[in-house]
Design an enzyme around this catalytic site. Structure first.
Site, PDB file in Angstrom:
ATOM      1  N   SER A  13       1.218  -1.028   0.465  1.00  0.00           N
ATOM      2  CA  SER A  13      -0.051  -0.037   0.121  1.00  0.00           C
ATOM      3  C   SER A  13       0.620   1.137   0.265  1.00  0.00           C
ATOM      4  CB  SER A  13      -1.125  -0.248   1.284  1.00  0.00           C
ATOM      5  OG  SER A  13      -0.118   0.309   2.440  1.00  0.00           O
ATOM      6  N   ILE A  92      15.827  -8.286   6.607  1.00  0.00           N
ATOM      7  CA  ILE A  92      17.108  -7.683   6.965  1.00  0.00           C
ATOM      8  C   ILE A  92      18.194  -7.398   6.184  1.00  0.00           C
ATOM      9  CG2 ILE A  92      19.152  -7.806   8.562  1.00  0.00           C
ATOM     10  CD1 ILE A  92      17.015  -8.503  10.763  1.00  0.00           C
ATOM     11  N   HIS A 109       8.986   3.315   9.143  1.00  0.00           N
ATOM     12  CA  HIS A 109       9.226   1.971   9.962  1.00  0.00           C
ATOM     13  C   HIS A 109       7.620   2.474  11.124  1.00  0.00           C
ATOM     14  CE1 HIS A 109      10.313  -1.220  13.214  1.00  0.00           C
ATOM     15  NE2 HIS A 109       9.828   0.087  13.947  1.00  0.00           N
ATOM     16  N   THR A 141      20.918   2.832   7.585  1.00  0.00           N
ATOM     17  CA  THR A 141      22.340   2.827   7.664  1.00  0.00           C
ATOM     18  C   THR A 141      21.776   1.049   8.230  1.00  0.00           C
ATOM     19  OG1 THR A 141      21.882   3.031  10.238  1.00  0.00           O
ATOM     20  CG2 THR A 141      22.361   5.009   8.558  1.00  0.00           C
ATOM     21  N   LEU A 144      19.722  -1.107  12.662  1.00  0.00           N
ATOM     22  CA  LEU A 144      18.139  -1.966  11.641  1.00  0.00           C
ATOM     23  C   LEU A 144      17.306  -0.871  12.225  1.00  0.00           C
ATOM     24  CD1 LEU A 144      16.957  -3.990  10.459  1.00  0.00           C
ATOM     25  CD2 LEU A 144      16.480  -4.937  13.202  1.00  0.00           C
ATOM     26  N   ASP A 145      16.746  -0.520  11.129  1.00  0.00           N
ATOM     27  CA  ASP A 145      15.301   0.039  11.787  1.00  0.00           C
ATOM     28  C   ASP A 145      15.868   2.109  12.341  1.00  0.00           C
ATOM     29  OD1 ASP A 145      13.303  -0.884  10.626  1.00  0.00           O
ATOM     30  OD2 ASP A 145      13.147  -1.725  13.156  1.00  0.00           O
ATOM     31  N   GLU A 174       1.668   6.938   7.091  1.00  0.00           N
ATOM     32  CA  GLU A 174       2.451   6.809   6.513  1.00  0.00           C
ATOM     33  C   GLU A 174       2.590   6.700   4.951  1.00  0.00           C
ATOM     34  OE1 GLU A 174       3.827   2.524   6.955  1.00  0.00           O
ATOM     35  OE2 GLU A 174       2.899   2.221   8.585  1.00  0.00           O
TER      36      GLU A 174
HETATM   37  C1  GAR Z   1       3.898  -0.627   6.686  1.00  0.00           C
HETATM   38  O1  GAR Z   1       2.911  -0.852   8.025  1.00  0.00           O
HETATM   39  C2  GAR Z   1       5.104  -0.213   7.297  1.00  0.00           C
HETATM   40  O2  GAR Z   1       4.809   0.325   7.796  1.00  0.00           O
HETATM   41  C3  GAR Z   1       6.152  -1.354   7.477  1.00  0.00           C
HETATM   42  O3  GAR Z   1       5.449  -2.956   6.800  1.00  0.00           O
HETATM   43  C4  GAR Z   1       4.003  -2.153   6.163  1.00  0.00           C
HETATM   44  C5  GAR Z   1       3.746  -2.497   4.424  1.00  0.00           C
HETATM   45  O4  GAR Z   1       2.793  -1.901   4.173  1.00  0.00           O
HETATM   46  N1  GAR Z   1       7.138  -2.108   7.967  1.00  0.00           N
HETATM   47  C6  GAR Z   1       8.134  -2.265   8.389  1.00  0.00           C
HETATM   48  O5  GAR Z   1       7.891  -2.828   9.569  1.00  0.00           O
HETATM   49  C7  GAR Z   1       9.405  -2.398   8.116  1.00  0.00           C
HETATM   50  N2  GAR Z   1      10.109  -2.273   9.753  1.00  0.00           N
HETATM   51  P1  GAR Z   1       2.276  -1.813   3.187  1.00  0.00           P
HETATM   52  O6  GAR Z   1       3.171  -3.402   2.218  1.00  0.00           O
HETATM   53  O7  GAR Z   1       1.125  -2.090   3.043  1.00  0.00           O
HETATM   54  O8  GAR Z   1       3.693  -0.712   2.875  1.00  0.00           O
END
Ligand code: GAR
Length: 207
Positions: A13, A92, A109, A141, A144-145, A174
């Site tokens: 999304s 990762i 994130h 970087t 992680l995160d 987001e």
């Molecule tokens: C999102 O909420 C994003 O922040 C998270 O995965 C989801 C993906 O949704 N990312 C992480 O957790 C990365 N560490 P999407 O595939 O619908 O964009």
């Protein structure tokens, strides 16, 4: 025209929000490819329906993380991107991969970093009794995160929230924030000093 490669693992999304904003707002950029770490994801199908170039690279076909990242790097570099966008990419990445793309790889994130790196961020925010939750866009970087923060979106935690309702409210923000952050990047509107990212004209980096 800046070239953007978006990496996804599932729903996609955020990828769609970025692709739509790029087309709607006429960014000086194009989505050169959407690459998934899993075959046949709904994000990949949606990207193909929009006419975007799609590919997948299946981690199960590679013996270890290094081999996967080497193959992924080659696939990405085949599109000569100016920017690599991690949009729900749930792998990762190794240090050599991240260092190869230093300054031109970003991630979203689902927490207010540096709180709650890793997985299950909304559940952990609820368990900690947080009154605010949110998401962060940052340069990637090897840690992680973590990495210089480009933008953050903060939402209140409501008394009857559960993990799903909080995740949904954050995800809406987001989409807006990530598209705006990438627009800033492709328009060269960001600067970074001593690890702090600022918008050159002072646009708010809080969503
Ligand atoms: C999102 O909420 C994003 O922040 C998270 O995965 C989801 C993906 O949704 N990312 C992480 O957790 C990365 N560490 P999407 O595939 O619908 O964009």
């Amino acid at each position: 025209m800046k070239r953007i490669v978006i990496l996804i693992s599932g729903r996609g999304s955020n990828m769609l929000a970025i692709a739509d904003a790029c087309a709607r707002e006429g960014w000086p950029a194009e989505i050169s490819a959407v690459i998934s770490s899993r075959p046949d994801t709904c994000g990949l199908r949606a990207a193909a329906e929009r006419g975007l170039h799609t590919a997948f690279i299946d981690h199960r076909q590679h013996p270890d993380r290094e081999a996967f990242d080497t193959a992924l790097l080659q696939k990405i570099e085949g599109h000569a991107p100016d920017l690599v966008v991690l949009a729900g990419f749930m792998r990762i990445l190794t240090r050599p991969f991240v260092e190869h793309f230093t300054g031109r790889i970003v991630n979203v994130h689902p927490s207010l970093l540096p709180a709650f790196t890793g997985l299950h961020t909304h559940r952990r925010a609820l368990e900690a009794g947080c009154k605010m939750a949110g998401a962060t866009v940052h340069f990637v970087t090897p840690d992680l995160d973590l990495g210089p923060i480009i933008a953050q979106a903060a939402v209140p935690v409501l008394p009857d929230d559960d993990e799903a309702s909080l995740a949904q409210r954050v995800l809406h923000r987001e989409h807006v924030m990530y598209a705006r952050a990438i627009r800033w990047f492709v328009r060269d509107e960001l600067m970074i000093e001593d690890g702090i990212v600022r918008h050159r004209s002072g646009e708010s980096q809080l969503f």
